[in-house]
Design an enzyme around this catalytic site. Structure first.
Site, PDB file in Angstrom:
ATOM      1  N   ARG A  71     -28.773  53.929   6.753  1.00  0.00           N
ATOM      2  CA  ARG A  71     -28.022  54.825   5.868  1.00  0.00           C
ATOM      3  C   ARG A  71     -28.925  55.757   5.067  1.00  0.00           C
ATOM      4  NH1 ARG A  71     -22.648  53.228   4.847  1.00  0.00           N
ATOM      5  NH2 ARG A  71     -22.718  54.264   2.837  1.00  0.00           N
TER       6      ARG A  71
ATOM      7  N   ILE B  43     -16.406  48.613   2.485  1.00  0.00           N
ATOM      8  CA  ILE B  43     -16.808  49.673   3.416  1.00  0.00           C
ATOM      9  C   ILE B  43     -16.329  51.020   2.875  1.00  0.00           C
ATOM     10  CG2 ILE B  43     -16.337  50.591   5.728  1.00  0.00           C
ATOM     11  CD1 ILE B  43     -16.283  47.601   6.615  1.00  0.00           C
ATOM     12  N   ASP B  44     -17.240  51.988   2.778  1.00  0.00           N
ATOM     13  CA  ASP B  44     -16.849  53.273   2.197  1.00  0.00           C
ATOM     14  C   ASP B  44     -16.306  54.215   3.278  1.00  0.00           C
ATOM     15  OD1 ASP B  44     -19.052  54.359   3.510  1.00  0.00           O
ATOM     16  OD2 ASP B  44     -20.272  54.513   1.691  1.00  0.00           O
ATOM     17  N   SER B  45     -15.831  55.379   2.820  1.00  0.00           N
ATOM     18  CA  SER B  45     -15.153  56.296   3.735  1.00  0.00           C
ATOM     19  C   SER B  45     -16.109  56.827   4.805  1.00  0.00           C
ATOM     20  CB  SER B  45     -14.539  57.456   2.947  1.00  0.00           C
ATOM     21  OG  SER B  45     -15.571  58.160   2.260  1.00  0.00           O
ATOM     22  N   SER B  47     -18.689  55.158   6.145  1.00  0.00           N
ATOM     23  CA  SER B  47     -18.857  54.115   7.155  1.00  0.00           C
ATOM     24  C   SER B  47     -17.604  53.981   8.015  1.00  0.00           C
ATOM     25  CB  SER B  47     -19.180  52.772   6.492  1.00  0.00           C
ATOM     26  OG  SER B  47     -20.462  52.824   5.902  1.00  0.00           O
TER      27      SER B  47
END
Lengths: 415, 85
Positions: A71, B43-45, B47
């Site tokens: 990330r 879990i974010d947008s 991901s």
């Protein structure tokens, strides 16, 4: 003038000499070399004239968990690694919703970078071209943006007093520290996590620097390639790394009984307004930056015992800096040039080298400049060579200069 | 003989769990039908977009953004894939 004093209570780094401050400092004192033959396939593919680089001694993949790695751009990864070390070194613990070592509204971040995440930019553009939109990561923009390293550190440490990410090429890390110093002096923050990071060793950056004729071509002798102030110097070696310092209002640090490395007494920032890559021939900007930093620290030139020089090992740059130092401070100062060991960490350089400057004061010892075998006869200053030199220091200056005409000087003092 | 058989709900769940582990680092056995992607699995947008793209490739389905917004739980995603595969 504000009477608030700024001290350094924590330090973190990951560099070509080691994955933390202790190993980096040990490497500098031992005179170890961080420069390697660059064996990436693109060096031969494009027949690049320089085949040298100074890669990290410890890969971020050895330190960070897999999901965090994917990330973050490499520049963000190393900023976080250095920031975590600095934060723990200051005696702070990772924040939770219920408990924070520093009040979030009084904690700032100022971490500079020269270019941010160009490798992400290029990799994602390759994916777009070759595999289409669906394969482009939704994290592309936050990974490539040059404020990414500072922003990620602010999230990790819950810093809400403002995030800054100065971009001043090779002076970015020093400007990060100068910005943090100003934030505390002006009352915006009690603690600022400040420094710089760079991780851009890539075919296009090496090719670009090569075309600007600034890189060492001493490919057959990597350990002798970076030789600031030596008569046979022929350019710098591109490196990667990060340095982060915890800057803290002195009364805040004393109230919590923190270990204090020293004071960041003053910062000077000027600009040449002369040439996009070349030094001003009279070094006016460099002289003024050093003078401002010393004055801001409440010192006189005679108080400065040591300068940790920017000295990248270019023919013109080192000479100009020596002249500027002499004009600003006099000829009594003792110099060292850590890029002889580290290579040039670009946006990380000013922060990592500030750590070395402060540790020289703290431990009373100045690392030697590697490869200084025949000092340029045009430079008459006393430059530590061969062995490190023990010297009691009350104050020292770190210089950082960048493409664009950026000049940043930082004055550190003993407490 | 058919070259592709429709996956069972169990197979879809196992496949989604692998994707979620790869993208977000949530251990696969945590990824169960009743879990909310956002509230339970954190879990974010961003991901979620990656998970949707990988699920599209793995199960050969289309998951338009408008549909993705409705997939609140892992079970919602299993049902959607099973219906549209």
């Amino acid at each position: 003038m504000s009477t608030v004093d700024v001290v350094v209570t924590g330090m973190g780094a990951t560099t070509p000499l080691g994955g933390d401050v202790a190993s980096t400092w040990d490497g500098l004192i031992a005179g170890r070399n961080g420069i390697r033959l660059n064996e990436a396939e693109w060096v031969s593919k494009f027949d690049l004239p320089t085949k040298l680089s100074a890669p990290l001694a410890v890969e971020p993949s050895e330190v960070l968990p897999r999901v965090q790695l994917r990330r973050l751009d490499r520049c963000e990864q190393i900023a976080i690694i250095a920031a975590r070390e600095a934060w723990a070194d200051a005696g702070f613990v990772p924040p939770t919703e219920d408990s924070q070592s520093v009040e979030p509204e009084r904690l700032g971040v100022a971490i500079g970078t020269g270019i941010g995440g160009p490798v992400t930019l290029l990799d994602q553009d390759d994916l777009l071209e070759n595999q289409g939109l669906r394969k482009v990561s939704p994290l592309t923009v936050p990974m490539l943006m040059p404020n990414g390293p500072a922003a990620h550190v602010s999230i990790e440490l819950m810093a809400r007093a403002g995030v800054h990410s100065p971009a001043s090429a090779c002076a970015s890390g020093a400007e990060g520290l100068a910005t943090g110093w100003q934030m505390i002096k002006s009352g915006r923050a009690d603690v600022v996590v400040a420094g710089g990071a760079e991780a851009c060793i890539h075919q296009i950056t090496v090719a670009g620097f090569a075309q600007s004729r600034t890189l060492s071509l001493r490919n057959d002798e990597p350990d002798r390639a970076s030789r600031p102030f030596d008569v046979d110097r022929d350019g710098f070696v591109l490196g990667e790394g990060a340095g982060v310092l915890v800057l803290e209002r002195e009364d805040h640090a004393r109230a919590r009984g923190a270990r204090i490395y020293g004071r960041l007494g003053g910062a000077g920032i000027t600009s040449d307004a002369y040439h996009i890559t070349g030094n001003h021939p009279e070094g006016i900007g460099q002289i003024n930056a050093i003078t401002q930093a010393v004055r801001a620290a409440g010192l006189s030139p005679i108080d400065i015992g040591h300068v940790n020089a920017h000295a990248t090992s270019t023919v013109v740059g080192d000479l100009g800096e020596a002249v500027a130092i002499t004009k600003a401070l006099g000829d009594h100062v003792v110099l060292t040039a850590p890029k002889s060991s580290l290579g040039h960490l670009v946006g990380g350089a000013g922060a990592v080298e500030s750590i070395a400057t402060l540790l020289s004061i703290y431990h009373g010892i100045i690392p030697a400049t590697r490869n200084l075998e025949n000092q340029d006869p045009k430079v008459s200053l006393d430059i530590v060579a061969g062995e490190p030199r023990k010297l009691l220091l009350n104050a020292a200056v770190n210089d950082s200069f960048g493409f664009g005409g950026h000049n940043v000087a930082l004055a550190f003092t003993a407490v | 003989m058919a070259t592709t058989e429709k996956p069972t709900d169990e197979e879809i769940l196992a496949g989604l769990a692998e994707i979620v582990e790869e993208v977000a680092g949530v251990e696969a056995d945590e990824v169960t039908a009743e879990k909310s992607f956002v509230d339970d699995l954190d879990i974010d947008s961003l991901s979620m977009v990656e998970i949707a793209v990988q699920a599209e490739d793995r199960f050969e389905v289309k998951i338009p953004d408008a549909e993705l917004a409705n997939l609140k739980t892992v079970g919602d995603a299993v049902t959607y894939v099973a219906k549209n595969v």
